[in-house]
Design a protein around this motif. Sequence first.
Motif, short mmCIF file in Angstrom:
data_model
loop_
_atom_site.label_atom_id
_atom_site.label_comp_id
_atom_site.label_asym_id
_atom_site.label_seq_id
_atom_site.Cartn_x
_atom_site.Cartn_y
_atom_site.Cartn_z
N SER A 183 0.86 -1.18 0.00
CA SER A 183 0.00 0.00 0.00
C SER A 183 0.89 1.23 0.00
N ALA A 184 0.29 2.38 -0.17
CA ALA A 184 1.07 3.61 -0.29
C ALA A 184 1.86 3.94 0.97
N ASP A 185 1.37 3.48 2.13
CA ASP A 185 2.05 3.81 3.38
C ASP A 185 2.93 2.68 3.90
N ALA A 186 3.21 1.68 3.06
CA ALA A 186 4.12 0.60 3.45
C ALA A 186 5.54 1.14 3.58
N PRO A 187 6.38 0.51 4.41
CA PRO A 187 7.77 0.95 4.53
C PRO A 187 8.46 1.03 3.17
N SER A 188 9.32 2.01 3.02
CA SER A 188 9.96 2.26 1.72
C SER A 188 10.78 1.07 1.24
N PHE A 189 11.43 0.35 2.15
CA PHE A 189 12.26 -0.77 1.70
C PHE A 189 11.41 -1.89 1.12
N LEU A 190 10.14 -1.99 1.55
CA LEU A 190 9.23 -2.98 0.96
C LEU A 190 8.73 -2.49 -0.40
N ARG A 191 8.43 -1.20 -0.50
CA ARG A 191 8.00 -0.67 -1.79
C ARG A 191 9.10 -0.79 -2.83
N ASN A 192 10.35 -0.67 -2.39
CA ASN A 192 11.48 -0.80 -3.32
C ASN A 192 11.68 -2.22 -3.81
N ALA A 193 11.16 -3.20 -3.07
CA ALA A 193 11.31 -4.61 -3.46
C ALA A 193 10.09 -5.14 -4.19
N LEU A 194 9.16 -4.26 -4.53
CA LEU A 194 7.89 -4.70 -5.14
C LEU A 194 8.12 -5.35 -6.50
#
Length: 203
Positions: A183-194
């Motif tokens: 989701s948009a408010d997930a930790p950045s390191f998780l968004r980077n691994a999407l």
Amino acid sequence: MNDEGYLEAQRKARAESVEFFRAANKPERERWVAREFLANLGLEFTDVEVRSPDQDPPDVKFRDANFEIKEMLSEGRRRHQEYKEGLKRALEATSPSDLVEMYTPRDVPIFDVCDKVYKQAKEFAERYATDSRKDLDLLFYVNLTDVTGLRETPFPDLAPIDVLGWRSVSFLMGYRSCTLSVSADAPSFLRNALNRIVHRKVS
């Protein structure tokens, strides 16, 4: 190492595994899963940052991540019982050959892993309130019998996972980590691994 030395080493290792997988050690196992997942992503962190909070959920907190840890086993597998039986064989063994087991390593396609993740994430979604899911980072430890490799393409459509309401959904498999939904408010390191499988560099 002679035969008796090998048997003693096996007995010690299997006894440690039996102890590690006792129910009382569940928090320690969950922290291990989180640390392995983070290490695969190449993050630098200290062990004290990966902690078991007093209140569950989440199982593990790391900075702004709230990991809810789930293990994905092959159907019908009872791992702790496996280790107990393995220890019994080692204690009774008189030769290393007594511990030889059939092993057929195989690869699994990413499509199958994602399908299993979706089905289990959907099942768990029915047990957690909506308000709880939106703040939780669901992390699966993929531990399938005899599976050693992952065929990483083609990548499946992950839209069905997105609608389940988790803040993020990821998996750990050996030296691989991947985030399948954020989701948009997930930790950045998780968004980077999407939508990409990140491999740990092992020397």
